[in-house]
Scaffold this active site. Structure first.
Site, short mmCIF file in Angstrom:
data_model
loop_
_atom_site.label_atom_id
_atom_site.label_comp_id
_atom_site.label_asym_id
_atom_site.label_seq_id
_atom_site.Cartn_x
_atom_site.Cartn_y
_atom_site.Cartn_z
N ASN A 22 -5.52 -37.82 45.20
CA ASN A 22 -6.81 -36.83 44.74
C ASN A 22 -7.09 -36.37 46.55
O ASN A 22 -8.39 -35.82 46.26
CB ASN A 22 -7.94 -37.34 43.97
CG ASN A 22 -8.58 -38.52 44.76
OD1 ASN A 22 -8.40 -38.98 45.76
ND2 ASN A 22 -9.41 -38.90 44.01
N GLU B 102 -20.58 -45.64 55.73
CA GLU B 102 -19.15 -45.31 56.11
C GLU B 102 -18.95 -44.68 57.62
O GLU B 102 -17.88 -45.02 58.19
CB GLU B 102 -18.66 -44.32 55.10
CG GLU B 102 -18.48 -45.10 53.63
CD GLU B 102 -18.10 -44.20 52.57
OE1 GLU B 102 -18.21 -42.83 52.55
OE2 GLU B 102 -18.15 -44.43 51.51
N TYR C 185 -13.28 -49.51 50.90
CA TYR C 185 -13.38 -49.61 49.38
C TYR C 185 -13.77 -50.80 48.76
O TYR C 185 -13.55 -51.06 47.69
CB TYR C 185 -11.94 -49.01 48.89
CG TYR C 185 -11.54 -47.77 48.79
CD1 TYR C 185 -12.49 -46.65 48.28
CD2 TYR C 185 -10.55 -47.16 49.69
CE1 TYR C 185 -12.14 -45.57 48.44
CE2 TYR C 185 -10.28 -45.88 49.76
CZ TYR C 185 -11.09 -44.88 48.87
OH TYR C 185 -11.01 -43.38 49.21
N LYS D 22 -6.94 -38.13 52.82
CA LYS D 22 -6.29 -39.11 52.61
C LYS D 22 -4.79 -38.77 52.97
O LYS D 22 -4.33 -37.58 53.28
CB LYS D 22 -6.27 -39.70 50.97
CG LYS D 22 -7.66 -39.82 50.79
CD LYS D 22 -7.73 -40.20 49.33
CE LYS D 22 -9.12 -40.66 48.68
NZ LYS D 22 -9.27 -40.74 47.19
P1 DAT Z 1 -14.52 -40.88 44.60
O1 DAT Z 1 -13.21 -40.77 45.55
O2 DAT Z 1 -14.54 -39.59 43.78
O3 DAT Z 1 -15.71 -41.27 45.13
P2 DAT Z 1 -14.39 -43.34 43.14
O4 DAT Z 1 -15.21 -44.15 44.37
O5 DAT Z 1 -14.70 -43.71 41.96
O6 DAT Z 1 -14.11 -41.79 43.48
O7 DAT Z 1 -12.99 -44.10 43.51
C1 DAT Z 1 -12.50 -44.16 44.70
C2 DAT Z 1 -10.89 -43.78 44.78
O8 DAT Z 1 -10.25 -44.58 43.94
C3 DAT Z 1 -10.65 -42.29 44.21
O9 DAT Z 1 -10.62 -41.31 44.94
C4 DAT Z 1 -9.39 -42.47 43.46
C5 DAT Z 1 -9.21 -44.03 43.11
N1 DAT Z 1 -9.40 -44.21 41.83
C6 DAT Z 1 -10.49 -44.27 41.09
N2 DAT Z 1 -10.51 -44.32 39.88
C7 DAT Z 1 -9.41 -44.59 39.62
C8 DAT Z 1 -8.54 -44.90 38.53
N3 DAT Z 1 -9.23 -45.03 37.14
N4 DAT Z 1 -7.13 -45.06 38.63
C9 DAT Z 1 -6.64 -45.01 39.66
N5 DAT Z 1 -7.17 -44.83 41.01
C10 DAT Z 1 -8.74 -44.70 40.85
#
Ligand code: DAT
Ligand code: MG
Length: 149
Positions: A112, A126, A49, A9
């Site tokens: 992250n 993807e 997303y 990212k």
């Molecule tokens: P991952 O990236 O571990 O697959 P995810 O698919 O649940 O996690 O979410 C996609 C991204 O969205 C994640 O990398 C960071 C952001 N994100 C997820 N939960 C969040 C939250 N509660 N607050 C802010 N950003 C969040």
């Protein structure tokens, strides 16, 4: 051959973690099949997303992804989808174990560092969203006999 989609990212690129992250996937024994630095369009970020479009963080997530270049990659190898998720660590870097990418380099969920596909079907979706067929190389690493029986 199993493949996964990995994206470093904008924060990972800005923080000069590209080499460190690629090193971890290489040293684990996976094979790079596609790689590009790109400025992501809003359309692509939103499609990527799409599953999160109703979540409160969706807009800021998309803003973040389009804010600065990312490194998009395809990695291949047996079990690469689940293994990459382990190398990456938990979504919240404060909860991620030390030794994982997020655990070693991050402190906040909205910064992250890296994305990795969460399942084989997601990876296929993807990879085809981010890469054309011609951008993916099918090749065999000469170290293979030293990594696998
Ligand atoms: P991952 O990236 O571990 O697959 P995810 O698919 O649940 O996690 O979410 C996609 C991204 O969205 C994640 O990398 C960071 C952001 N994100 C997820 N939960 C969040 C939250 N509660 N607050 C802010 N950003 C969040
Ligand atoms: Mg996810």
């Amino acid at each position: 051959m199993e493949r996964t989609f990995i994206m470093i990212k904008p924060d990972g690129v800005q923080r000069n973690l590209v080499g460190e992250i690629i090193k971890r996937f290489e040293q684990k024994g996976f094979t790079l099949a596609g790689l590009k630095l790109m400025q992501v369009s809003r359309e692509l970020a939103e499609k990527h997303y799409d599953v999160h479009k109703e979540r409160p963080f969706f807009n800021s997530l998309v803003e973040f992804i389009v804010s600065s270049p990312v490194v998009a990659m395809v990695w291949q190898g047996e079990g690469v989808v689940a293994s990459a998720r382990k190398l990456i660590g938990a979504t919240d870097p404060l909860a991620a174990e030390p030794g994982t990418i997020r655990g070693d380099f991050g402190i906040e969920i909205g910064r992250n560092i890296i994305h990795g596909s969460d399942a084989i079907e997601t990876a296929q979706r993807e990879i085809s969203l981010w890469f054309s067929e011609e951008e993916i190389c099918s090749w065999e690493n000469s170290m293979k006999p030293w990594l696998k029986e």
